[in-house]
Enzyme design. Structure first.
Site, PDB file in Angstrom:
ATOM      1  N   ASP A 170       0.731  -1.386  -0.116  1.00  0.00           N
ATOM      2  CA  ASP A 170       0.037  -0.040   0.131  1.00  0.00           C
ATOM      3  C   ASP A 170       0.652   1.429  -0.124  1.00  0.00           C
ATOM      4  O   ASP A 170       0.310   2.353  -0.032  1.00  0.00           O
ATOM      5  CB  ASP A 170      -1.016  -0.098   1.179  1.00  0.00           C
ATOM      6  CG  ASP A 170       0.041   0.262   2.593  1.00  0.00           C
ATOM      7  OD1 ASP A 170       0.924  -0.213   2.717  1.00  0.00           O
ATOM      8  OD2 ASP A 170      -0.767   0.756   3.559  1.00  0.00           O
ATOM      9  N   TYR A 262      10.217   4.786   1.813  1.00  0.00           N
ATOM     10  CA  TYR A 262      11.273   3.858   2.532  1.00  0.00           C
ATOM     11  C   TYR A 262      12.557   4.241   2.235  1.00  0.00           C
ATOM     12  O   TYR A 262      13.565   3.663   2.685  1.00  0.00           O
ATOM     13  CB  TYR A 262      10.560   2.661   2.257  1.00  0.00           C
ATOM     14  CG  TYR A 262       9.503   2.038   3.207  1.00  0.00           C
ATOM     15  CD1 TYR A 262       9.833   1.367   4.391  1.00  0.00           C
ATOM     16  CD2 TYR A 262       8.291   2.374   3.049  1.00  0.00           C
ATOM     17  CE1 TYR A 262       9.161   1.120   5.352  1.00  0.00           C
ATOM     18  CE2 TYR A 262       7.484   2.008   3.961  1.00  0.00           C
ATOM     19  CZ  TYR A 262       7.742   1.358   5.033  1.00  0.00           C
ATOM     20  OH  TYR A 262       6.801   0.986   5.911  1.00  0.00           O
TER      21      TYR A 262
END
Ligand code: G6P
Length: 438
Positions: A170, A262
């Protein structure tokens, strides 16, 4: 009408998914919903509240049940959502704390913590998919179990012919939701250009469905006005706010593409390690924050047998999984960013890498779009990261200490072999009973 099983029913994300199932009931109308979990008590808390929610908001649903019995859970299902966490939040905390003790960042999907979690998840995920296939040969399996990159690499090897397992995360859509809100647009009207590995990718372009390109507008806005998470689940969370702020810094350092958040762990591992408090890592924050809040909400709903005074909404995470499943089941051919075997999509990186790219989701599975050649910087980063992922999965199958050490040495969050060894030895100790013997 379809039958859905949520595997990992006790997750703190389940209530959000239930609300999304209600909001999206026309996208994916359900006949039966089942929760499955290995932890009865944890699941029951969520399930008891879900019964009340469904009674009020989804009376058309014919059947809801929760179980720890596989046959009951997996018989006669059309789609499964997989969201398990081997070792629970307790082991997540270990994954985060152990590297930190060595001055290395502690994160559940990146660096040594992600490796440890991957080694724990692989055997459970393989068993789980075999179990589902025993009872439902054709069900669509939407897998978003973390660490998604390593899990996807292992599933690719274990089930090469199973075209109905879709690995999906997601994070790209959560980032796109913030872009959409920044542009005052509907996130489902945005069409992304994207390439990379899971939790390791870049948006090359954001257009709307008419072909209007917003990429540069988004970059300017992020640099000049800041970047904040806007989806309900993460919007008010200090840790996610800091993550999005760092994504702005990444964009300023490398303005070519819009980074997945990330990447912060790989670009600034020292800053990340320094910022963390070993006594209050993310696991602890989730236990005292989201989990506490969700459990209190459940108690309130179950106690009063009503939703009165309770604020609950769906989130982008649930809506994404539901819409992607609907696109597969109903052959809608909508475009979602998912993980697939490269096979030349990114033409200058290994064929067998599990890449994260936009794909059309059809009744025959994902049909990814060609990305072509990527520039040297990204190629170098991705090849390095994929070698790490591959070595972790090799190490699992070969029970090889050396391959784990090679994997950690390659990981950008580690690099120093002495440190890699020290952290690996502690992780082995902490994961006894979960990892194969090395
Ligand atoms: C995002 C990522 C998931 C990850 C989650 C962790 O949604 O895409 O892979 O599991 O964040 O969030 P948490 O709030 O548990 O740290």
């Amino acid at each position: 009408k379809k039958n859905l099983v949520i595997v990992g029913g006790g997750s703190t994300y389940t209530l959000g998914i239930i609300m999304s199932l209600i909001e999206e009931k026309e996208t994916l109308p359900l006949r039966k919903l089942t929760f499955y979990d290995t932890d009865h008590a944890r699941q029951e808390k969520i399930a008891k509240a879900t019964e009340v929610i469904l009674r009020e908001k989804y009376p058309e649903l014919e059947e809801f049940k929760y179980t720890t019995d596989m046959e009951t859970a997996f018989t006669d299902i059309d789609v499964a959502f997989l969201q398990i966490r081997t070792g629970g939040l307790k082991m997540r905390e270990q994954d985060e704390q152990i590297p930190l003790r060595h001055g290395i960042l502690g994160q559940e999907t990146c660096g040594p913590g992600g490796m440890a979690y991957g080694m724990r998840s692989i055997p459970d995920m393989i068993e789980l998919i075999k179990d589902i296939r025993t009872y439902s040969e054709d069900a669509w399996i939407m897998n978003y179990t973390n660490p998604a990159a390593i899990v996807a690499e292992a599933l690719k090897r274990e089930f090469p012919e199973d075209r109905r397992v879709l690995n999906i995360c997601d994070m790209p859509i959560a980032i796109m939701k913030s872009y959409a809100d920044m542009l005052d647009k509907d996130v489902w009207d945005l069409v992304p250009g994207y390439f990379g590995l899971n939790h390791f990718g870049w948006f090359t372009k954001i257009e709307d469905k008419l072909g209007q390109d917003y990429t540069e507008v988004i970059k300017d806005k992020i640099v000049n006005e800041g970047f904040i998470p806007t989806d309900s689940e993460i919007a008010n969370d200090a840790s996610w706010q800091a993550t999005f702020a760092t994504a702005r810094k990444m964009l300023m350092d490398f303005p070519e593409y819009l980074p997945n958040t990330y990447l912060q762990y790989y670009f600034y591992p020292e800053d990340m390690a320094r910022k963390e408090d070993p006594d209050n890592t993310r696991a602890r924050q989730v236990i005292g924050g989201r989990q506490k809040r969700v459990h209190e909400t459940c108690d309130k709903i179950t106690g009063s047998q009503s939703l009165e005074g309770v604020e609950l909404t769906g989130d982008i995470h649930g809506a994404y999984m539901i819409r992607a499943a609907a696109s597969l089941i109903h052959h809608l051919n909508h475009i979602y960013i998912v993980m697939v075997k490269n096979d030349g999509i990114i033409s200058n990186i290994p064929e067998d890498a599990m890449v994260e790219v936009p794909a059309m989701l059809t009744k025959d599975g994902p049909k990814p779009f060609a990305v072509g050649e990527i520039p040297a910087f990204y190629k170098g980063l991705i090849e390095n990261q994929y070698a790490y992922e591959k070595l972790v999965v090799d190490a699992y199958y070969e029970q090889s200490y050396m391959k784990m050490l090679q994997a950690l040495t390659l990981n950008r969050t580690v690099t120093d072999v002495n440190m890699a060894k020290a952290v690996l030895d502690d992780l082995i100790e902490a994961n006894r009973g979960y990892w194969p013997e090395l």
